[in-house]
Write a protein that holds these residues in place. Structure first.
Motif, short mmCIF file in Angstrom:
data_model
loop_
_atom_site.label_atom_id
_atom_site.label_comp_id
_atom_site.label_asym_id
_atom_site.label_seq_id
_atom_site.Cartn_x
_atom_site.Cartn_y
_atom_site.Cartn_z
N ALA A 94 -46.25 56.93 -122.01
CA ALA A 94 -45.19 56.68 -121.04
C ALA A 94 -44.00 57.59 -121.28
CB ALA A 94 -44.76 55.20 -121.12
N ALA A 95 -43.66 57.80 -122.56
CA ALA A 95 -42.53 58.68 -122.88
C ALA A 95 -42.84 60.12 -122.48
CB ALA A 95 -42.21 58.60 -124.37
N ALA A 96 -44.09 60.55 -122.73
CA ALA A 96 -44.48 61.90 -122.36
C ALA A 96 -44.45 62.08 -120.84
CB ALA A 96 -45.87 62.23 -122.90
N ALA A 97 -44.91 61.05 -120.12
CA ALA A 97 -44.89 61.12 -118.65
C ALA A 97 -43.46 61.19 -118.14
CB ALA A 97 -45.62 59.92 -118.06
N ALA A 98 -42.56 60.44 -118.77
CA ALA A 98 -41.15 60.47 -118.37
C ALA A 98 -40.55 61.85 -118.61
CB ALA A 98 -40.36 59.41 -119.12
N ARG A 99 -40.91 62.46 -119.75
CA ARG A 99 -40.41 63.81 -120.04
C ARG A 99 -40.92 64.81 -119.00
NH1 ARG A 99 -41.31 62.24 -125.44
NH2 ARG A 99 -43.33 63.29 -125.48
N LEU A 100 -42.17 64.66 -118.61
CA LEU A 100 -42.72 65.56 -117.59
C LEU A 100 -41.99 65.40 -116.26
CD1 LEU A 100 -46.57 65.35 -118.27
CD2 LEU A 100 -45.08 67.32 -118.61
N ARG A 101 -41.66 64.15 -115.91
CA ARG A 101 -40.92 63.92 -114.68
C ARG A 101 -39.55 64.58 -114.74
NH1 ARG A 101 -43.29 58.72 -115.06
NH2 ARG A 101 -41.40 57.85 -115.98
N GLN A 102 -38.92 64.52 -115.93
CA GLN A 102 -37.60 65.15 -116.07
C GLN A 102 -37.71 66.67 -115.95
OE1 GLN A 102 -34.91 63.35 -115.96
NE2 GLN A 102 -36.31 61.60 -115.88
N VAL A 103 -38.77 67.24 -116.53
CA VAL A 103 -38.97 68.69 -116.42
C VAL A 103 -39.19 69.06 -114.95
CG1 VAL A 103 -40.50 70.60 -116.99
CG2 VAL A 103 -39.85 68.97 -118.76
N GLU A 104 -39.98 68.27 -114.24
CA GLU A 104 -40.22 68.54 -112.82
C GLU A 104 -38.91 68.47 -112.03
OE1 GLU A 104 -43.12 65.65 -111.82
OE2 GLU A 104 -44.81 66.77 -112.68
N ALA A 105 -38.07 67.49 -112.38
CA ALA A 105 -36.78 67.37 -111.69
C ALA A 105 -35.91 68.58 -111.97
CB ALA A 105 -36.07 66.09 -112.14
N ARG A 106 -35.92 69.06 -113.22
CA ARG A 106 -35.15 70.26 -113.55
C ARG A 106 -35.67 71.47 -112.77
NH1 ARG A 106 -30.35 69.09 -116.29
NH2 ARG A 106 -30.76 67.35 -117.71
N LEU A 107 -36.99 71.57 -112.67
CA LEU A 107 -37.58 72.70 -111.94
C LEU A 107 -37.19 72.65 -110.46
CD1 LEU A 107 -41.16 72.90 -113.50
CD2 LEU A 107 -39.26 74.49 -113.82
N ARG A 108 -37.17 71.43 -109.89
CA ARG A 108 -36.76 71.32 -108.49
C ARG A 108 -35.30 71.76 -108.32
NH1 ARG A 108 -40.13 66.75 -108.63
NH2 ARG A 108 -38.40 65.37 -109.14
N SER A 109 -34.47 71.41 -109.32
CA SER A 109 -33.07 71.83 -109.26
C SER A 109 -32.95 73.34 -109.36
CB SER A 109 -32.28 71.16 -110.39
OG SER A 109 -32.21 69.76 -110.21
N ILE A 110 -33.78 73.95 -110.23
CA ILE A 110 -33.78 75.40 -110.35
C ILE A 110 -34.20 76.05 -109.04
CG2 ILE A 110 -34.94 77.34 -111.49
CD1 ILE A 110 -35.05 75.59 -114.02
N GLU A 111 -35.24 75.48 -108.41
CA GLU A 111 -35.73 76.05 -107.16
C GLU A 111 -34.70 75.96 -106.04
OE1 GLU A 111 -39.19 73.70 -106.63
OE2 GLU A 111 -40.44 74.90 -107.99
#
Length: 272
Positions: A94-111
């Motif tokens: 669950a913690a790893a999945a949450a970290r992945l979601r945060q990375v995806e959110a950061r990538l969307r912000s970068i885009e």
């Protein structure tokens, strides 16, 4: 008696592994031929092998396995260890999945860099509201730190209100402030709208949130783990319009069905 190859086959392990267990004294052969050095095992030794493999798969070191086997654990003890390890692994997943979601959110912000927000943002006057609340401290304002704090607070708050016979009359309202201890910690207030005549209970607070004369507002759709892109869009709009933020945004949970992908939350950031 079984040769090492046959015993390995029945135990679903490698002969190399059995030689290693022999070398460190974890699983000795039933008999070793003094002339050829060939190892021979009995079927009864499969029970010890099964325990060794099970404990190793649970994440114990071989030295820890040795100490555990000295206590001769039975199936119930091993099942208890398995349940504990399963819970630890599920938490890690669950913690790893949450970290992945945060990375995806950061990538969307970068885009979205260099693009003005396309969501509807407006300035509103926010009226005062009375909320019943519970509070806790998060290590930071990052979503991965806020989520594990605010979720349990809301579960406990609604349980206590139900026991007190108090029915919320509006949406949940979360707000934040810097924690007294500093260091980036954030005081999390998990509240829900209650009638104006509601008084504080023995195990929850009642607070009158003041009106906000001017707040920049934006609607976020989806789980709050993914709020980063929305909140940064709001920040871009505030800066581009020459406004000045006056503190943390309130979160008003307009729709919160069981499927968090369908959540609708309004962010209300006060302006100076």
């Amino acid at each position: 008696m079984f040769t090492i190859g046959d015993f390995a086959r029945h135990g679903r392990v490698s002969a190399r592994m059995l030689r290693h267990y022999d070398a460190i004294g974890l699983l000795r052969p039933e008999r070793t031929d003094p002339f050829t050095g060939y190892r021979h095992y009995s079927a009864a030794q499969l029970a010890r092998l099964n325990r060794i493999v099970a404990l190793k798969e649970l994440g114990f070191t071989l030295e820890q396995v040795r100490r555990i086997l000295e206590d001769r654990p039975g199936p119930d003890e091993l099942r208890g260890m398995l349940a504990l390890r399963r819970a630890e692994l599920e938490e890690a997943i669950a913690a790893a999945a949450a970290r992945l979601r945060q990375v995806e959110a950061r990538l969307r912000s970068i885009e979205s860099e260099g693009h003005m927000p396309t969501q509807d943002i407006m300035i509103k006057n926010i009226p005062p509201v009375r909320v019943a609340e519970l509070s806790g401290t998060a290590a930071s304002y990052q979503p991965e730190h806020i989520g594990p704090v605010i979720g349990p607070l809301y579960e406990e708050l609604y349980r206590r209100l139900s026991e007190a016979g108090i029915a919320p009359c509006g949406p949940g309202v979360a707000y934040y402030e810097d924690a007294p201890e500093g260091g980036g910690a954030v005081l999390v207030h998990a509240g829900c709208t209650v009638p104006r005549d509601t008084s504080a209970g023995p195990d929850f607070d009642v607070v009158d949130l003041p009106a906000v004369e001017r707040a920049a507002t934006i609607v976020h759709r989806g789980p709050m783990d993914d709020v980063l892109t929305t909140s940064q869009s709001l920040a871009q709009w505030i800066d581009a319009g020459g406004h000045t933020s006056a503190g943390y945004a309130r979160e008003v949970y307009l729709e919160c069905p069981p499927d968090t992908a369908k959540w609708v939350t309004e962010l209300q950031e006060p302006l100076a």
